[in-house]
Enzyme design. Structure first.
Site, PDB file in Angstrom:
ATOM      1  N   CYS A   1       6.639  -4.560  -2.201  1.00 46.60           N
ATOM      2  CA  CYS A   1       7.149  -5.472  -1.746  1.00 46.60           C
ATOM      3  C   CYS A   1       6.098  -5.929  -0.684  1.00 46.60           C
ATOM      4  O   CYS A   1       4.958  -5.805  -0.715  1.00 46.60           O
ATOM      5  CB  CYS A   1       8.401  -5.609  -1.226  1.00 46.60           C
ATOM      6  SG  CYS A   1       8.588  -3.968   0.201  1.00 46.60           S
ATOM      7  N   PHE A   2       6.518  -6.620   0.374  1.00 47.33           N
ATOM      8  CA  PHE A   2       5.398  -7.093   1.641  1.00 47.33           C
ATOM      9  C   PHE A   2       4.739  -5.720   2.113  1.00 47.33           C
ATOM     10  O   PHE A   2       3.705  -5.806   2.144  1.00 47.33           O
ATOM     11  CB  PHE A   2       6.121  -8.104   2.291  1.00 47.33           C
ATOM     12  CG  PHE A   2       4.823  -8.437   3.425  1.00 47.33           C
ATOM     13  CD1 PHE A   2       3.649  -9.160   2.979  1.00 47.33           C
ATOM     14  CD2 PHE A   2       5.129  -8.217   4.859  1.00 47.33           C
ATOM     15  CE1 PHE A   2       2.842  -9.727   3.798  1.00 47.33           C
ATOM     16  CE2 PHE A   2       3.955  -8.590   5.580  1.00 47.33           C
ATOM     17  CZ  PHE A   2       2.923  -9.319   5.193  1.00 47.33           C
TER      18      PHE A   2
END
Length: 370
Positions: free
Chosen positions: A95-96
């Site tokens: 994810c980020f």
């Protein structure tokens, strides 16, 4: 079960498949090659959760996220993640920042599909920073030489023939001039930077320590060169490529008329493709009307319109040479002559294609200083 990884070089050197669980809007703003966007949340869901987090805190936001992604929606997303994991058992997800979203995807895959799938520690942000550092380190540690020359001398062909060259125009999907737009869009700025950094990483891993670049301005179309690289290009040694005027005209005819038209036709079909090609060529000339001056622009525009009509009627592309000759003699050549004069002290070699290639290969081998 394979462990989570922070081995960013291995991920990019081996082109490891990765699942990006960020929202589509995040993915569109910048991503990596060989990555599939299979988000935990849609853009709308992410926005709602973000608003809830700001107003009510993390716990409420997590609870809202679980309500939004539940039931059939949750089943379909888990199925998509499971399909990817089974198709790419050597891959990873992220994810980020490598935090909650990727952990939730991992947990749901394990609990609902019986699949243990590792994630990238630090997520997109850590990999992005690694690639930015890769480019910065190369500009500080490696040698670079530029290939310059008048329009149409075949600089891109020289770049393509060398194993230690970085194809800036290829990564930017743009030919680097006022007429440089292709039939397909340019990548996002971050995508351009990531592709360039991965190219540098792979070439350095293969032993390249001296890179060749085409002499470009800061912008290649809409893509901006990394600052450190552009600053270096103001002082790197320059090799000047030469070709006959006739050879340059024929190369421009091929690249900007024959090949570009074929690109548009391949994307949009014969009729719509030619119309889009003609509009692009016409607009490219219009974009430099102020630099050409009104009278010169009108004359070249008339020649271009006549050539396009002849081409559309199936009578070939020969008339395009008329506006190409005028554009070279009256616009590009005087401009490049000035640029060459301003860079004369950095020119270490000049010659035709074969001579330039031989010189650059000697530079790469360390036989001469470049």
């Amino acid at each position: 079960m394979r462990a989570d990884t922070a081995d960013y070089p291995q991920l990019f050197l081996e082109d490891v498949p990765m699942m990006d669980t960020r929202a589509p809007v995040e993915f569109a703003g910048g991503a990596f090659p060989n990555v599939l966007n299979l988000p935990l949340m849609t853009d709308s869901e992410r926005q709602k959760v973000g608003t809830c987090y700001k107003q009510h805190g993390q716990r409420a936001a997590i609870e809202l996220g679980h309500r939004l992604v539940s039931g059939r929606t949750k089943e379909l997303r888990i199925q998509a993640w499971a399909d990817f994991a089974r198709a790419h058992p050597e891959g990873y997800l992220y994810c980020f920042r490598g935090g909650l979203r990727s952990q939730i995807v991992q947990q749901w895959l394990r609990d609902e599909a019986g699949i243990d799938y590792p994630r990238v520690t630090g997520g997109y942000k850590a990999m992005r920073n690694f690639l930015l550092d890769t480019t910065r380190q190369a500009t500080a540690q490696c040698a670079f030489v530029l290939v310059g020359g008048l329009t149409g001398t075949g600089k891109t062909e020289v770049i393509a023939a060398l194993g230690n060259a970085l194809d800036l125009e290829g990564h930017a999907n743009h030919r680097g001039s006022s007429f440089g737009k292709r039939a397909t869009p340019q990548p996002a700025q971050i995508d351009f930077e990531n592709r360039l950094a991965i190219d540098i990483l792979r070439k350095r891993a293969a032993g390249v320590g001296r890179f060749v670049l085409e002499d470009e301005s800061r912008l290649v179309g809409s893509c901006s060169l990394p600052l450190e690289l552009h600053q270096g290009m103001q002082r790197y040694p320059l090799v000047w490529l030469e070709d006959s005027f006739e050879g340059r005209v024929e190369r421009i005819l091929r690249d900007y008329v024959v090949d570009l038209c074929a690109e548009f036709v391949a994307v949009e079909g014969p009729q719509a493709g030619f119309a889009a090609f003609a509009a692009r060529l016409t607009q490219s000339l219009a974009n430099i009307v102020k630099r050409l001056g009104g009278e010169r622009y009108q004359r070249l525009s008339t020649l271009m319109a006549r050539a396009l009509a002849e081409q559309e009627a199936g009578r070939g592309v020969a008339l395009h040479r008329d506006w190409i000759v005028g554009l070279l003699r009256e616009y590009y050549d005087p401009m490049y002559a000035y640029q060459r004069e301003s860079k004369a002290e950095r020119i270490v070699f000049s010659g035709d294609r074969e001579a330039v290639l031989a010189y650059l290969r000697e530079c790469a081998a360390g036989a001469v200083d470049g």
